[in-house]
Design a protein around this motif. Structure first.
Motif, mmCIF file in Angstrom:
data_model
loop_
_atom_site.group_PDB
_atom_site.id
_atom_site.type_symbol
_atom_site.label_atom_id
_atom_site.label_comp_id
_atom_site.label_asym_id
_atom_site.label_seq_id
_atom_site.Cartn_x
_atom_site.Cartn_y
_atom_site.Cartn_z
ATOM 1 N N MET A 64 4.361 -8.576 0.513
ATOM 2 C CA MET A 64 3.690 -8.288 -0.751
ATOM 3 C C MET A 64 2.340 -7.633 -0.453
ATOM 4 O O MET A 64 1.467 -8.263 0.137
ATOM 5 N N PRO A 65 2.126 -6.374 -0.856
ATOM 6 C CA PRO A 65 0.815 -5.735 -0.643
ATOM 7 C C PRO A 65 -0.274 -6.468 -1.420
ATOM 8 O O PRO A 65 -0.083 -6.868 -2.567
ATOM 9 N N ILE A 66 -1.433 -6.653 -0.776
ATOM 10 C CA ILE A 66 -2.568 -7.306 -1.416
ATOM 11 C C ILE A 66 -3.826 -6.523 -1.077
ATOM 12 O O ILE A 66 -4.034 -6.129 0.074
ATOM 13 N N SER A 67 -4.648 -6.286 -2.097
ATOM 14 C CA SER A 67 -5.843 -5.448 -1.941
ATOM 15 C C SER A 67 -7.086 -6.277 -2.201
ATOM 16 O O SER A 67 -7.098 -7.171 -3.049
ATOM 17 N N LEU A 68 -8.174 -5.958 -1.476
ATOM 18 C CA LEU A 68 -9.466 -6.605 -1.637
ATOM 19 C C LEU A 68 -10.480 -5.580 -2.112
ATOM 20 O O LEU A 68 -10.652 -4.522 -1.492
ATOM 21 N N TYR A 69 -11.139 -5.882 -3.231
ATOM 22 C CA TYR A 69 -12.138 -4.989 -3.809
ATOM 23 C C TYR A 69 -13.501 -5.671 -3.794
ATOM 24 O O TYR A 69 -13.613 -6.889 -3.970
ATOM 25 N N ASN A 70 -14.540 -4.867 -3.609
ATOM 26 C CA ASN A 70 -15.919 -5.288 -3.856
ATOM 27 C C ASN A 70 -16.379 -4.542 -5.098
ATOM 28 O O ASN A 70 -16.578 -3.322 -5.055
ATOM 29 N N ASP A 71 -16.496 -5.253 -6.213
ATOM 30 C CA ASP A 71 -16.616 -4.612 -7.526
ATOM 31 C C ASP A 71 -15.392 -3.730 -7.723
ATOM 32 O O ASP A 71 -14.279 -4.229 -7.727
ATOM 33 N N GLU A 72 -15.568 -2.420 -7.850
ATOM 34 C CA GLU A 72 -14.424 -1.524 -8.051
ATOM 35 C C GLU A 72 -14.043 -0.771 -6.786
ATOM 36 O O GLU A 72 -13.140 0.067 -6.810
ATOM 37 N N GLU A 73 -14.713 -1.079 -5.680
ATOM 38 C CA GLU A 73 -14.462 -0.354 -4.428
ATOM 39 C C GLU A 73 -13.419 -1.090 -3.586
ATOM 40 O O GLU A 73 -13.584 -2.274 -3.272
ATOM 41 N N LEU A 74 -12.357 -0.381 -3.225
ATOM 42 C CA LEU A 74 -11.335 -0.942 -2.338
ATOM 43 C C LEU A 74 -11.892 -0.992 -0.923
ATOM 44 O O LEU A 74 -12.263 0.035 -0.348
ATOM 45 N N ILE A 75 -11.981 -2.210 -0.340
ATOM 46 C CA ILE A 75 -12.555 -2.336 0.999
ATOM 47 C C ILE A 75 -11.532 -2.782 2.039
ATOM 48 O O ILE A 75 -11.781 -2.663 3.240
ATOM 49 N N ALA A 76 -10.385 -3.279 1.620
ATOM 50 C CA ALA A 76 -9.362 -3.684 2.596
ATOM 51 C C ALA A 76 -8.026 -3.836 1.880
ATOM 52 O O ALA A 76 -7.971 -4.108 0.677
ATOM 53 N N LYS A 77 -6.956 -3.638 2.657
ATOM 54 C CA LYS A 77 -5.617 -3.804 2.116
ATOM 55 C C LYS A 77 -4.688 -4.245 3.232
ATOM 56 O O LYS A 77 -4.776 -3.766 4.364
ATOM 57 N N THR A 78 -3.797 -5.172 2.933
ATOM 58 C CA THR A 78 -2.832 -5.649 3.914
ATOM 59 C C THR A 78 -1.589 -6.127 3.175
ATOM 60 O O THR A 78 -1.459 -5.916 1.965
#
Length: 650
Positions: free
Chosen positions: A256-270
């Motif tokens: 399952m793809p999961i994304s990490l945002y800081n506010d609206e900025e994508l900073i990591a994905k795995t």
């Protein structure tokens, strides 16, 4: 499927008093009997054949009159009966009925079937099938509509938001009973429309047997939901921290793809890889010394509310601890040397009393006497919300201790006791030790005690010795040890138990915000701020703001969250519209695990497969068959028969 087995009553009349008019039928009968023509005999020559014709004509005329009488009697009777309005119905059709509807709008009703959520489908079916003139009451998990018609609340129902709350059956029954009238003769229909997750029956919930309850299960037979359940931040030993993310509900072998945002900025994905039990753990590396307004996101087609998770990392606030100590041991310095604490230690004769103003925790350690000047400062410190920890000395002046304690609580030290005792009992439900141990430990290495002071107090005991005497008592910012900590008297300072004890006492003095809070759960946090008596802190995000409960102290403000907020997201805490720090809230994940209740296990309920079938069933219960039209038709037929008799019978 419901079974239509209603008992049908015999013919009844809407206006039975009109039936008294049937006695009027005797009038035409009497008229008929007394107005029969009597023939007068008149002599006539050679009338043999004429007599035969007259006799036959007489018989024919008599038959016609009897037929007309019978027809007219029936005609009049049918008209009277038609005006009385005869009907037949089920036994319950004539009773007064009240209807209360519980519509489950919890997050599990987000599940979609053919592109429409279960809640939307339930609302549409309800609006379509309930009669426009039907008066009813309706409530959801948060909203209530009393004595309305569907046109009154149609727009509200169509725009109904989902709720993280879920009433159990006991709560549904209590709420419904409060909305029904006190009329004991009416039939009280309770309609429960829900997907009936297992937790709706929490605590062996039962409904009032005096209610006529109809369950309408709205659920999908095959659905799987992936949820982001929680996060944990491990600060580590360097400038990088580890963010651990826990998920559930997935299939092994289906990442399952999961994304990490800081506010609206994508900073990591795995990608999350699930185990055979459906759980997964994902790790992200994040800076440990930077603020982060984090949002985790996945794409899952089942429930939408648990596809996102908010958290934030603020600049760290240190807990200020000041120790006034005459001890030779450095155990306090070892306990409070972490980055979480700003620790200072002074001997009594070196103490600058003004330093106490900005402290969160003050520890009195091994003092022989507490000067009255210090007592006055400590009283003010406690009144301002500071945490005070008292560790006596073997040679303590008990009277000075008791003078201070009498102004803070009802606690008093009594005589000193010499006894080879051991610390054997931990109150695991005490706030200091709640969630510290995975299980209740009974075989730990017991610290030894040679001398201690007996104590009289109404403070809760956290630790006690094998004889039952208190080792540590206290709560809410006042903690009192009865045992001096010199090594020749006790080895408690070398016990592993001292670490969570002092750590949690210090933590309770300044409640540092967690990375996230859960909506609906009471939580408290402290903010370093100095505000005036008339000033307040506000909490807001775009399009939503509120004022939380708050308590002011000289160097901090304590905020309490309970009923607000009601939406998840990252909120800013504002002072005069200037942000102090952020706080994150998430919906509870209680709706994420889709386990449905077996409705066959419930008693005194009528389970119906769909809302249209429910109203078909209720309509059958209320059905009244009217017969007056048939009697009108019969009267017209009798009138026609009379015309035929008049015309064709001579």
């Amino acid at each position: 499927m419901p079974i239509f087995d209603q008992e049908i009553l015999g013919m009844q009349f809407k206006h039975p008093e009109i039936l008294w008019a049937l006695f009027l039928l005797i009038i035409p009968i009497l008229i008929h009997l007394f107005q029969l023509r009597r023939f007068k005999k008149t002599p006539f020559t050679n009338v043999a054949m004429l007599q035969k014709v007259v006799s036959e004509s007489r018989k024919s005329n008599t038959l016609k009159k009897w037929l007309l009488l019978a027809t007219r009697l029936l005609l009049l009777a049918t008209i009277i009966i038609a005006f009385a309005q005869p009907f037949s119905s089920a036994t319950t059709a004539l009773q007064k009925k009240e209807t209360v509807v519980y519509l489950d709008d919890s997050f599990s009703m987000q599940a979609k079937n053919n592109g429409i959520s279960l809640l939307e489908k339930a609302v549409q079916d309800f609006i379509k099938n309930i009669g426009g003139d039907t008066e009813f009451s309706l409530f959801t998990n948060e909203k209530t509509f009393n004595n309305v018609r569907v046109a009154d609340i149609q727009n509200s129902l169509l725009s109904l938001p989902f709720s993280y709350k879920q009433l159990n059956l006991n709560e549904v029954g209590l709420k419904a009973n409060s909305m029904f009238s006190k009329n004991g003769s009416s039939i009280k229909n309770l309609i429960v429309v829900s997907d009936f997750q297992e937790r709706i029956s929490a605590g062996n919930s039962k409904l009032d047997s005096s209610l006529t309850t109809h369950f309408v299960p709205i659920r999908l037979s095959d659905i799987q939901n992936v949820s982001i359940d929680s996060v944990f931040v491990d600060d580590g030993l360097n400038e990088q921290a580890t963010l651990q993310v826990f998920l559930s509900g997935g299939n092994k072998g289906e990442p399952m793809p999961i994304s990490l945002y800081n506010d609206e900025e994508l900073i990591a994905k795995t990608a999350a890889k699930f185990k055979s039990n459906g759980n997964a753990e994902v790790e992200f590396t994040i800076p440990s010394n930077e603020q982060l307004n984090g949002r985790l996101s996945i794409i899952d087609n089942a429930l939408g509310y648990d596809n996102r998770f908010y958290f934030n990392i603020n600049s760290k606030e240190k807990i200020k601890v000041l120790a006034i100590s005459e001890s030779d041991s450095d155990y306090l310095n070892r306990l409070f040397r972490g980055d979480e604490f700003d620790f200072q230690e002074y001997a009594l004769n070196q103490l600058d009393y003004s330093n106490l103003d900005n402290q969160n925790v003050v520890v009195l350690d091994n003092l022989a006497v507490i000067p009255s000047s210090l007592q006055n400062i400590l009283r003010t410190f406690r009144n301002d919300g500071g945490t005070l920890i008292i560790v006596p000395a073997i040679n303590s002046d008990i009277s000075s201790y008791n003078t201070l304690l009498s102004s803070l609580s009802t606690t008093q030290f009594s005589q000193k006791t010499t006894s080879n005792a051991q610390l054997t009992n931990i109150r695991f439900d005490h706030p200091l030790y709640r969630n510290v141990f995975e299980q209740e430990v009974t075989n730990f290495q017991y610290p030894s005690v040679k001398e201690y002071f007996k104590i009289q107090t109404d403070l809760p005991t956290a630790l006690s010795m094998d004889g039952g005497d208190s080792f540590l008592s206290g709560d809410n910012g006042l903690y009192i040890f009865t045992v001096p900590f010199q090594l020749e008297n006790s080895n408690f300072i070398n016990s592993p138990l001292i670490v969570p004890t002092f750590y949690n006492m210090a933590q309770s003095s300044f409640r540092i915000p967690k990375p996230y809070q859960t909506l609906g759960e009471a939580s408290t946090m402290d903010i370093s701020a100095q505000i005036g008596n008339d000033d307040i802190l506000e909490v807001s995000k775009e399009g939503y703001e509120f004022i939380p409960l708050q308590q002011n102290f000289p160097n901090r403000v304590r905020l309490t969250f309970d009923q607000n907020p009601t939406e998840d997201g990252i909120y800013s805490i504002l002072q005069n519209e200037q942000p102090l720090q952020n706080i994150s809230f998430n919906y509870p994940r209680t709706e994420s695990e889709l386990k449905y209740l077996e409705l066959g296990t419930l008693e005194s309920v009528n389970t119906i497969d769909s809302i249209p079938e429910l109203f078909e069933y209720l309509e059958a219960e209320n059905n009244i068959t009217a017969y007056w039209k048939w009697f009108v038709i019969l009267a017209l037929l009798l009138a026609l028969i009379e015309v035929i008799i008049q015309k064709f019978i001579t």
